[in-house]
Design an enzyme around this catalytic site. Structure first.
Site, mmCIF file in Angstrom:
data_model
loop_
_atom_site.group_PDB
_atom_site.id
_atom_site.type_symbol
_atom_site.label_atom_id
_atom_site.label_comp_id
_atom_site.label_asym_id
_atom_site.label_seq_id
_atom_site.Cartn_x
_atom_site.Cartn_y
_atom_site.Cartn_z
ATOM 1 N N ARG A 52 -3.205 6.839 1.390
ATOM 2 C CA ARG A 52 -3.615 8.028 2.150
ATOM 3 C C ARG A 52 -2.555 8.653 3.043
ATOM 4 N NH1 ARG A 52 -8.919 5.556 4.498
ATOM 5 N NH2 ARG A 52 -7.759 3.704 3.877
ATOM 6 N N ARG A 95 0.818 -1.211 0.000
ATOM 7 C CA ARG A 95 0.000 0.000 0.000
ATOM 8 C C ARG A 95 0.858 1.272 0.000
ATOM 9 N NH1 ARG A 95 -5.586 -0.541 1.891
ATOM 10 N NH2 ARG A 95 -6.236 -2.538 1.056
ATOM 11 N N TYR A 114 -15.101 -11.123 0.061
ATOM 12 C CA TYR A 114 -15.803 -9.847 -0.174
ATOM 13 C C TYR A 114 -17.100 -10.075 -0.941
ATOM 14 C CZ TYR A 114 -11.786 -7.516 1.743
ATOM 15 O OH TYR A 114 -10.812 -7.098 2.609
ATOM 16 N N ASP A 145 -7.157 -2.031 -7.136
ATOM 17 C CA ASP A 145 -7.661 -2.726 -5.958
ATOM 18 C C ASP A 145 -8.016 -4.146 -6.357
ATOM 19 O OD1 ASP A 145 -8.575 -2.170 -3.024
ATOM 20 O OD2 ASP A 145 -10.126 -3.425 -3.912
ATOM 21 N N ARG A 179 -6.823 12.729 -4.616
ATOM 22 C CA ARG A 179 -8.119 12.141 -4.258
ATOM 23 C C ARG A 179 -9.162 13.193 -3.907
ATOM 24 N NH1 ARG A 179 -10.819 9.813 -3.187
ATOM 25 N NH2 ARG A 179 -10.922 8.118 -1.687
#
Ligand code: 1CP
Length: 364
Positions: free
Chosen positions: A46, A42, A166, A91, A55
């Site tokens: 963020r 990652r 998921y 993703d 973003r």
């Protein structure tokens, strides 16, 4: 983006020998290296102010589906940190809409109509990735033109089992009760679901490699959920099918398998057909090495929480990990994704520590 290509990494020209075969790829193949390569799970995300700035203008899915944006975000940590590999910004759930399952992100994934019945599974498509997700292959091609030659590009997908969690839960979960209900209540429906996930993901990963990805990584984040015999049937065998498709399409491309919380399954992981096995911090890396044997390289496994501590601690823990890990066949990484509150300077301190300490170790 032209500016990006000119700037390259912040580290200056690569030594002549690494131009021939980048450090990261040599470590994946367990060949000798002058220092241990590092990238960070990652690494685009963020914790980076430049990511948050982009973003603010573009939502997550738009960022994934627009090759120029995915390319720019992929390059952000390469420029700032000088890592030894880039990972495509995307993703694991990007292939789902073309299977017939829409996904929203807020910021975690949300699926309104999860897959729960035999009919739901039968309705799933198994698309060809060139038609379903052409923007991913475009981003890969674009990145190969932008990245410096010493920084290979990792393509990735979710492993069938982790993607299935998921699809069935409809998002993240703590108990995974819906999934477990399907696995043990309707094992044949679960097997059919995992087959469809494996077919879709195989096409998705193979096409990334054909478009130019230099390593192929499968994320099995929830591998640790299952008992060993259930892991073999529901996670390991479907992942093996995907990795075998990658091998058949491009035998020289290293295959990396990340198994989250999988200390109970390491011996099984060793026989999966991956070149590199990624492990989290819950297991000592020397023990992981012993149990995986000499046939695979290791990736990992610093606790992402350590990056919230001071640089002196980061350096000390890095030195300790480098001493415990094998000198050849180790790709330094965190044991899971970098936390959003991590100070970017701490990520840089980690990269610097790995470079300096691993090179010094080899000089002795
Ligand atoms: O608003 C935002 O910025 C969205 C947050 C986010 C980001 C930055 C999500 C939603 N996904 C990503 C990018 C992402 N996801 C990458 C980028 C490449 C990189 O720099 O590493 C990768 C490799 C992933 C893979 C991924 N997504 C995994 C496997 C690895 C892991 O961390 O375990 C998983 C399980 C996901 C699902 C997912 N997507 C996003 C979130 C918040 C989650 C986790 C949901 C959960 O808790 O179950």
């Amino acid at each position: 983006l032209t500016e990006t290509a000119a700037a390259g990494t912040t580290r200056g020209p690569a030594p002549a020998n690494s131009a021939a075969e980048p450090l990261f790829l040599r470590a994946c193949r367990r060949r000798p290296v002058e220092r241990t390569p590092i990238w960070i799970m990652r690494q685009a995300g963020r914790y980076l102010p430049e990511y948050r700035a982009l973003r603010e203008k573009h939502d997550f899915l738009t960022s994934c589906r627009t090759p120029e944006l995915a390319c720019e975000i992929t390059l952000q940590p390469v420029r700032r940190l000088g890592v030894d590999a880039a990972i495509l910004f995307s993703d694991i759930l990007i292939p789902l809409p073309a299977m017939g399952v829409p996904v929203e992100f807020d910021p975690g994934p949300q699926i309104d109509r999860p897959v729960r019945s035999r009919a739901d599974v039968e309705a799933l498509a198994t698309p060809d990735a060139r038609e379903a997700t052409p923007f991913v292959m475009d981003a890969v091609r674009m990145l190969r033109g932008e990245l410096p030659p010493e920084v290979p590009l990792i393509g990735f997908a979710g492993a069938p089992f982790t993607v299935a969690t998921y699809l069935v839960e409809g998002g993240g979960s703590k108990s995974f009760a819906a999934l477990r209900g399907l696995l043990f209540g309707e094992p044949e429906t679960a097997a059919a679901l995992l087959d469809k996930c494996a077919d879709t993901i195989a096409s998705y990963l193979v096409e990334q490699v054909r478009a130019g990805a230099q390593a192929a990584m499968l994320f099995d984040t929830w591998a640790g959920l299952l008992a060993p015999e259930d892991y073999r049937r529901f996670a390991l065998e479907p992942a093996r099918r995907v990795l075998e498709a990658v091998r058949a399409a491009s035998p020289e491309t290293p295959r990396i398998y990340y198994a989250g919380d999988a200390a109970g399954q390491l011996e099984q992981c060793a026989g999966l057909g991956a070149d590199v096995v990624g492990v989290d911090w819950r297991i000592d890396i020397a023990e992981a090495h012993r149990r995986l044997g000499g046939g695979v390289a290791l990736q990992g496994n610093l606790d992402p929480g350590v990056l919230l501590g001071p640089p002196a601690l980061i350096r000390e823990r890095t030195a300790r990990l480098l001493r415990a890990a094998p000198a050849a066949g180790h790709v330094f990484n965190l044991g899971h994704g970098i936390l959003p509150m991590t100070p970017p300077e701490h990520a840089r301190a980690l990269v610097d520590a790995v470079r300096e300490l691993s090179a010094a170790r080899r000089e002795r």
